[in-house]
Design a protein around this motif. Structure first.
Motif, PDB file in Angstrom:
ATOM      1  N   PRO A 180      37.528  35.856  34.335  1.00 16.08           N
ATOM      2  CA  PRO A 180      38.471  36.844  34.894  1.00 16.08           C
ATOM      3  C   PRO A 180      39.914  36.355  34.921  1.00 16.08           C
ATOM      4  O   PRO A 180      40.826  37.115  34.609  1.00 16.08           O
ATOM      5  N   VAL A 181      40.119  35.067  35.296  1.00 17.12           N
ATOM      6  CA  VAL A 181      41.492  34.587  35.429  1.00 17.12           C
ATOM      7  C   VAL A 181      42.176  34.528  34.063  1.00 17.12           C
ATOM      8  O   VAL A 181      43.378  34.788  33.942  1.00 17.12           O
ATOM      9  N   VAL A 182      41.420  34.216  33.004  1.00 20.01           N
ATOM     10  CA  VAL A 182      41.994  34.208  31.650  1.00 20.01           C
ATOM     11  C   VAL A 182      42.275  35.636  31.201  1.00 20.01           C
ATOM     12  O   VAL A 182      43.330  35.937  30.636  1.00 20.01           O
ATOM     13  N   MET A 183      41.312  36.540  31.456  1.00 23.33           N
ATOM     14  CA  MET A 183      41.492  37.938  31.070  1.00 23.33           C
ATOM     15  C   MET A 183      42.710  38.531  31.758  1.00 23.33           C
ATOM     16  O   MET A 183      43.501  39.268  31.145  1.00 23.33           O
ATOM     17  N   SER A 184      42.889  38.213  33.032  1.00 22.69           N
ATOM     18  CA  SER A 184      44.046  38.709  33.774  1.00 22.69           C
ATOM     19  C   SER A 184      45.349  38.274  33.115  1.00 22.69           C
ATOM     20  O   SER A 184      46.294  39.059  32.981  1.00 22.69           O
ATOM     21  N   THR A 185      45.388  37.008  32.670  1.00 24.27           N
ATOM     22  CA  THR A 185      46.607  36.497  32.029  1.00 24.27           C
ATOM     23  C   THR A 185      46.805  37.133  30.659  1.00 24.27           C
ATOM     24  O   THR A 185      47.938  37.439  30.260  1.00 24.27           O
ATOM     25  N   TYR A 186      45.698  37.332  29.919  1.00 22.30           N
ATOM     26  CA  TYR A 186      45.788  38.043  28.630  1.00 22.30           C
ATOM     27  C   TYR A 186      46.448  39.403  28.823  1.00 22.30           C
ATOM     28  O   TYR A 186      47.355  39.796  28.070  1.00 22.30           O
ATOM     29  N   LEU A 187      45.984  40.145  29.822  1.00 24.99           N
ATOM     30  CA  LEU A 187      46.510  41.491  30.061  1.00 24.99           C
ATOM     31  C   LEU A 187      47.965  41.437  30.501  1.00 24.99           C
ATOM     32  O   LEU A 187      48.755  42.333  30.164  1.00 24.99           O
ATOM     33  N   GLY A 188      48.338  40.366  31.254  1.00 27.71           N
ATOM     34  CA  GLY A 188      49.735  40.211  31.636  1.00 27.71           C
ATOM     35  C   GLY A 188      50.631  39.996  30.430  1.00 27.71           C
ATOM     36  O   GLY A 188      51.714  40.584  30.318  1.00 27.71           O
ATOM     37  N   VAL A 189      50.182  39.144  29.499  1.00 23.37           N
ATOM     38  CA  VAL A 189      50.955  38.880  28.281  1.00 23.37           C
ATOM     39  C   VAL A 189      51.082  40.156  27.452  1.00 23.37           C
ATOM     40  O   VAL A 189      52.175  40.546  27.005  1.00 23.37           O
TER      41      VAL A 189
END
Length: 983
Positions: A793-802
Motif C-alpha cells: 500500500p505505501v508504495v502504491m500510494s507513492t506511485y499514485l502521488g507521482v
C-alpha cells in the motif's frame, strides 16, 4: 616439491625474506607466495623451523608461513588444499618432539598445532591429546614445558568452538582428561609451594610457569567442558579448593620480591585464579551457587578487612570487587516480584546472598569504600596538579571500571547501594551530616574525606532522591564551598561534579541563575594554579551536558541563561584554545555545541571568534578523526544557529563537507555520518545555491551505491537540492541521479523505494515541466506498478502521488507517457487509461495523506470535460474519489453550517514563532513558497469540481449529463450537492 632438493632453495629465499633491504625482500616474498600452493612446501617449512641450528629469524619466518598456510589451505574444500597424505605427515612431524629452545618460536608452534587441532582433532588426529598427556609427564623440563604450552593452546582453541557437534566432542574430551589435568595442576602447584622458600629463583620460576599453564588448561576445561558442572565432584572440588590455594599464593607474595619476574608470574597466577571464578560465574551462575558464600567471604575479607594488608595488590582487589559485583547484580540470583514465580535455584542463591549481606557487613563495606577506596591518593593529587587534562581523561575512560581500581570501586558502590539502598541510605546520610559546614582548607585529610563522601552522594543521586533536600544543600553548603579559593583545594572540583550529578535528578529551576553565576566565576578565575584552573572547568561541563537532554525533561529556560551567555561562551572558547588533549577539546566542543543548540539564533553575536578558530583546529586535527567528528557536530549546531548567515562559512564549510562525504577518502569511515548531517543542515539553511555547493553533489553517486544506513539522509540531501534550486540541480545531475535510482529500485527495500519515489514526487511538484523530463526513465515503472496493482500500500500510494503530479501539472507529458506505455502493453491508449483509472479508484484507500488524496481527486477531475467513452465509463469512480476528497479537506462550521476548505493557503502571513519553537529554516520558507503555488493548496476542490461538472454538462447537454450522473450512487450525489451548495 622434492624435500631434499627444495630445502636449500627455500632456506635461501627465507633468508632473503628476513633482509632489511627491500630490493632483496620483495622478490623473496613474491617467490614464497608462489610456493604457498606447491605440494611439499609445508613439509620443507616444517623441516626448517624444527632445525635448531638455523638462524632464529629464518625459523621464525618459516613458522609464520606454515601458520598462515593452515588458515588458507588446510581445509579440504579450500582452493589448492593440501593433500591428505601431506597433512598426515605434517601432523606426525608437529608432535614428534617438544624440544623447541626459543620461547617465541615455541609459542608459535603451539598456536599452529592448535589451529590444526581445531580442524582435525579428534577425528583425523586422535593421537594428539594422548601424545600431549604423555609428553607433559616426562621429567625433561624443556619438553614438559613445551608440551604443556601446546596442551594449553589446543585446549583453548577446542573450547572456543561453538557448533553443537564440536561442543559435544569437547565435553567428551573434558570428561576424559579432567582428572589428569587436576592432578597435573596440583603437582606443579605443590612443587612451587615447596620451592618458594628455597630461594632458588630459577627453580621457583620454572615451577610457577608450569603451575600457570596447567591452571590455564583447567580454566578452559572447567568453564567450557561441562553442561552441568555442579554435578561433577572433581570440578566442584577444584573450584572449592581455589580459595585455599589463593591464600597460599597470597602468603607467598610476602617472601617474593616486589620487582622481579617471579613476582610478575605470581600475580598473574593469582589473577588467573580469580578469572576462573569470574568466568565460571558468568557461564554457569546456578552451578556457582555453592560457591557464593565462600566467594563473598573471601573477597570481602581481603578487600574490606585487615586480612588483605600486606598481601593484596591493585589488580587482585579489582578482581575481588568484580566478583562481589557480579554476584550482587546477577539476574539469575534475583527473584521475581512474586516469589512463587521464581525457580528454586534462584531462591537458594538469593537466600545465600541475603544471609551474607547483613546490616553490619553492608555498613562496613560502604564505609570502607567511601573512607578508604574513594580517597584521592597523593599520587592522584600530584597527577592532577601536573597534568590536569590527563587526570580527567584517565578518570573518565571507557571500560576502566573493569581493570582500574578507582572506577571499579565506584561501580561496586553504585551496584551495592542500588541493591541495598534501604539499608545504606541512612549510613550515607550520617556521613553527610558529620561534614556539614565549612572545612579548614589547610586540613587536607578533612578535605579528602569530604571529597570522598561527596563522590558517594553524587554516585547515589538517584537512590537519594527522596532523602536529600538538594536545593537547600546547594544554597547553604555547596555554593559557599564553590567560592573558596585555595591553591591545593580539590573540593571545588568535586562540588561542581556533584551538582552535575544531581541537576538531572533534583534541582529547582529558580536556582539556576545562582548556578550560572558560580560557573562563570569558575570559568574566569585566572588566579588559580593551572591544575585547578583546568579541572574545575572540565567538571563544570557536566552542568551543560545535562541540558543536552530534551527541554521538557528539565525545563531549561533560555531567558535565565541569556544574561550569562556571552561570558560563558567567551570563556569556553578561550578554554578550547588553551587545552591540548584531544579528548578535552572534544569535550569543550560538545559543551559549546549544547550551548549553541539551546540558544539557537541568539548565539549569532558571539560566534565570530569560534568561526575563525575552527578552520585552524580542523587543520591541526588531521590525524585525530574523533576530534574532527566533534568539530562536525559543532558546525552542525553553528549552521543551525546562524541560519542564512551560515553562507559566510562556505569557504571553510564546503571543503569540510566535501572531504567528510567522499568515500574515496579514508577519513570518511569516521566522518561520513556527521558529514552528511552537516551537508543537510547547510542546504536547509542556505539562502541560495552557489556553484561550490552544487559541485559537492558529485559525492552523492558513490554514496547511493553504498546502500548504507545513511541512505535516508542522502535522500533528504537530494530533496534539499530540489527545493533549493531545482532547475540548475536537475539540469546538472538528474541524468546520473536517475541512473542511480533505477539501480536502487532493483534491490532496495520497500521503505527505500518509497524514499526514491518521494524524491521524484518532490521534483515533479517543484518543477512540473523539467521534473517529468529528467526522471522520464523511472515513470514507466511507476505506471506499470499502478496498472499491475502494486501489492504494498505505501508504495502504491507513492506511485499514485507521482502519477497524480504528472497528470495534473503536465498533461502533454502524461499523454506521451500513456502513448509509450500503450505500445509496451500492446493496448489501445483509451483502454490503458481506463485500466489505470479503475485501479486508481480501487486502490484509493491505500492513500492516507490528505494532500495526496486531494491531489488524486484534482488529477482525475482534470480529465474532464471529455466525450471519451472510456473516461465517461469511469465517471462514477472519478466522482466517488472527488467526494471522498471533499470529506478529507472540508470542515463544517457548526454555527453557520457552511463548509470551509482547511487545506487552502491564500496569503503570505508568517506564523508567529513561540519562544520554545525553533525559527523556520530557509528550506521551511522555500516549502511555504512552494505550497503557495501548489494546486493542492491553492485550488479549491469545491470550485474545481463545480467547474468541471459544469463544463461536462455544457459538452454533453442536459440530457446526456443527467444520464452520466445517474451512474453515480444517489447517496454520493446527495453528499456532492451538499458540498456544492452556493455554487
Amino acid at each position: 616439491m622434492d624435500l631434499n632438493s627444495a630445502s636449500t632453495v627455500v632456506l635461501q629465499v627465507l633468508t632473503q625474506a628476513t633482509s632489511q633491504d627491500t630490493a632483496v625482500l620483495k622478490p623473496a616474498e613474491e617467490q614464497l607466495k608462489q610456493w604457498e600452493t606447491q605440494p611439499g612446501f609445508y613439509s620443507v617449512l616444517l623441516n626448517i623451523f624444527t632445525n635448531h641450528t638455523l638462524d632464529i629469524n629464518v625459523r621464525w619466518l618459516a613458522v609464520l608461513y606454515f601458520k598462515n598456510g593452515i588458515d588458507r589451505y588446510w581445509r579440504r574444500v579450500a582452493p589448492h588444499a593440501l593433500s591428505e597424505e601431506e597433512k598426515s605427515t605434517l601432523r606426525a612431524g608437529l608432535i614428534t618432539n617438544f624440544n623447541e629452545p626459543v620461547n617465541q618460536i615455541a609459542t608459535q608452534i603451539a598456536v599452529l598445532i592448535a589451529k590444526v587441532a581445531r580442524l582435525d582433532c579428534p577425528r583425523q588426529w586422535p593421537e594428539l591429546i594422548p601424545t600431549l598427556i604423555e609428553s607433559v609427564k616426562v621429567q625433561d623440563d624443556l619438553r614438559q614445558h613445551r608440551a604443556l604450552l601446546t596442551f594449553y593452546h589446543v585446549t583453548k582453541t577446542l573450547a572456543s568452538k561453538r557448533l553443537a557437534a564440536d561442543r559435544k566432542l569437547f565435553y567428551d574430551l573434558a570428561s576424559g582428561i579432567y582428572n589428569f589435568a587436576c592432578s597435573l595442576w596440583n603437582h606443579h602447584t605443590d612443587t612451587f609451594l615447596q620451592q618458594v622458600s628455597s630461594g632458588n629463583e630459577p627453580a621457583v620460576l620454572s615451577s610457577l610457569e608450569r603451575t600457570l599453564l596447567s591452571l590455564k588448561v583447567l580454566r578452559k576445561l572447567t568453564v567450557n567442558g561441562f553442561v552441568e558442572p555442579h554435578k561433577n565432584m572433581e570440578v566442584m572440588g577444584f573450584l572449592h579448593g581455589i580459595f585455599d590455594r589463593l591464600k597460599q599464593f597470597l602468603e607467598c607474595s610476602r617472601s617474593i620480591g616486589t620487582d622481579n619476574v617471579c613476582r610478575d608470574r605470581l600475580e598473574k597466577t593469582i589473577i588467573l585464579f580469580t578469572k576462573v571464578l569470574l568466568d565460571f560465574l558468568d557461564q554457569h551462575p546456578f552451578s556457582f551457587t555453592p560457591l557464593i558464600q565462600r566467594s563473598l567471604e573471601f573477597s570481602v575479607s581481603y578487600v574490606f578487612t585487615e586480612v588483605g594488608e600486606g598481601v593484596t595488590f591493585e589488580r587482585f582487589i579489582v578482581q575481588c570487587m568484580n566478583l562481589i559485583k557480579m554476584i550482587v547484580k546477577n539476574y539469575a540470583y534475583k527473584p521475581s516480584k512474586n516469589f512463587e514465580d521464581s525457580s528454586p535455584e534462584t531462591l537458594e542463591a538469593h537466600k545465600i546472598k541475603m544471609a551474607f549481606f547483613t546490616y553490619p557487613t553492608l555498613t562496613e563495606i560502604c564505609r570502607r569504600l567511601v573512607s578508604h577506596y574513594f580517597l584521592l591518593t597523593e599520587e592522584e593529587l600530584t597527577m592532577w596538579e601536573e597534568d590536569p587534562e590527563g587526570f580527567t581523561v584517565e578518570e573518565t575512560g571507557g571500560d576502566s571500571w573493569k581493570y582500574s581500581l578507582r572506577p571499579c570501586t565506584e561501580v561496586l558502590f553504585i551496584d551495592i547501594f542500588h541493591e541495598y539502598n534501604q539499608t545504606l541510605t541512612p549510613v550515607l546520610l550520617e556521613m553527610m551530616q558529620t561534614l556539614q559546614g565549612p572545612t579548614n582548607v589547610e586540613d587536607m585529610n578533612a578535605l579528602l574525606i569530604k571529597d570522598a563522601v561527596y563522590n558517594a552522594v553524587g554516585l547515589a543521586a538517584y537512590e537519594l532522591f527522596d532523602s536529600v533536600d538538594f536545593d537547600q544543600w546547594f544554597k547553604n553548603q555547596l555554593l559557599p564551598e564553590l567560592q573558596v579559593i585555595h591553591n591545593r583545594q580539590p573540593l571545588r572540583r568535586r562540588v561542581i561534579w556533584l551538582i552535575g550529578q544531581w541537576i538531572s535528578v533534583k534541582f529547582k529551576s529558580d536556582l539556576r541563575p545562582m548556578l550560572y553565576e558560580a560557573i562563570c566565576n569558575l570559568l574566569q578565575d585566572q588566579d588559580l594554579v593551572v591544575y585547578l584552573f583546568y579541572s574545575d572547568k572540565l567538571h563544570a561541563f557536566s552542568i551543560f551536558l545535562n541540558y543536552s537532554l530534551p527541554v521538557d525533561d528539565f525545563e531549561f529556560r533560555t531567558d535565565q541563561f541569556l544574561p550569562y551567555l556571552e561570558t560563558m561562551f567567551t570563556l569556553l572558547f578561550q578554554l578550547l584554545q588553551q587545552v591540548t588533549e584531544c579528548d578535552t577539546k572534544m569535550h569543550v566542543l560538545h559543551v559549546l555545541s549544547c550551548v549553541i543548540e539551546r540558544v539557537n539564533i541568539q548565539i549569532r553575536p558571539y560566534v565570530g571568534c569560534l568561526v575563525q578558530y575552527l578552520p585552524l583546529l580542523w587543520k591541526q586535527s588531521e590525524e585525530h578523526n574523533m576530534l574532527r567528528c566533534a568539530i562536525l557536530t559543532t558546525l552542525i549546531h553553528l549552521v543551525q544557529g546562524l541560519g542564512a548567515d551560515s553562507k559566510n562559512l562556505y569557504p571553510f564549510l564546503l571543503p569540510v563537507i566535501q572531504l567528510s562525504t567522499d568515500v574515496s577518502q579514508p577519513p570518511h569511515v569516521y566522518l561520513l555520518e556527521d558529514g552528511l548531517e552537516l551537508w543537510l543542515v547547510t542546504l536547509e539553511n542556505s539562502p541560495c545555491v552557489t556553484p561550490e555547493l552544487l559541485r559537492i553533489f558529485q559525492n552523492m553517486s558513490p554514496l547511493l551505491e553504498l546502500s548504507s544506513e545513511n541512505l535516508r539522509t542522502c535522500f533528504k540531501i537530494i530533496n534539499g537540492y530540489i527545493f533549493l534550486s531545482s532547475t540548475e540541480f536537475l539540469q546538472t545531475y538528474a541524468v546520473g541521479l536517475c541512473q542511480s535510482f533505477c539501480e536502487l529500485l532493483k534491490e532496495i527495500t520497500t521503505e527505500g523505494q518509497v524514499q526514491v519515489l518521494k524524491v521524484v514526487e518532490n521534483a515533479l511538484k517543484v518543477n512540473p515541466v523539467l521534473g517529468p523530463q529528467m526522471f522520464q526513465p523511472i515513470l514507466p515503472c511507476v505506471f506499470r506498478g499502478i496498472i499491475e496493482g502494486e501489492r504494498y500500500p505505501v508504495v502504491m500510494s507513492t506511485y499514485l502521488g507521482v502519477m497524480g503530479r504528472v497528470l495534473l501539472q503536465n498533461t502533454s507529458f502524461f499523454s506521451s507517457l500513456l502513448n509509450e506505455m500503450a505500445h509496451k502493453f500492446n493496448q489501445e491508449m483509451d483502454q490503458l487509461l481506463g485500466n489505470m483509472i479503475e485501479m486508481w479508484v480501487d486502490r484509493m484507500d491505500n492513500i492516507t495523506q490528505p494532500e495526496r488524496r486531494k491531489l488524486s481527486a484534482l488529477a482525475l477531475l482534470s480529465l474532464l470535460p471529455s466525450d471519451n467513452s472510456v473516461i465517461q465509463d469511469k465517471f462514477c469512480g472519478i466522482i466517488n474519489i472527488s467526494v471522498e476528497g471533499l470529506h478529507d479537506v472540508m470542515t463544517e462550521d457548526p454555527e453557520t453550517g457552511t463548509f470551509k476548505n482547511c487545506m487552502l493557503m491564500s496569503h503570505l502571513e508568517e506564523p508567529k514563532v513561540t519562544e520554545d519553537e525553533e525559527p523556520p529554516t530557509e528550506q521551511d520558507k522555500r516549502k511555504k513558497m512552494l505550497a503557495l503555488k501548489d494546486p493542492v493548496h491553492t485550488v479549491s476542490l469545491q470550485q474545481f469540481i463545480y467547474e468541471k461538472l459544469k463544463a461536462q454538462q455544457e459538452l454533453l447537454g442536459e440530457q446526456g449529463f443527467q444520464s452520466l450522473m445517474e451512474t453515480v450512487d444517489t447517496e454520493i450525489v446527495t453528499q456532492l450537492q451538499e458540498f456544492l451548495q452556493g455554487f
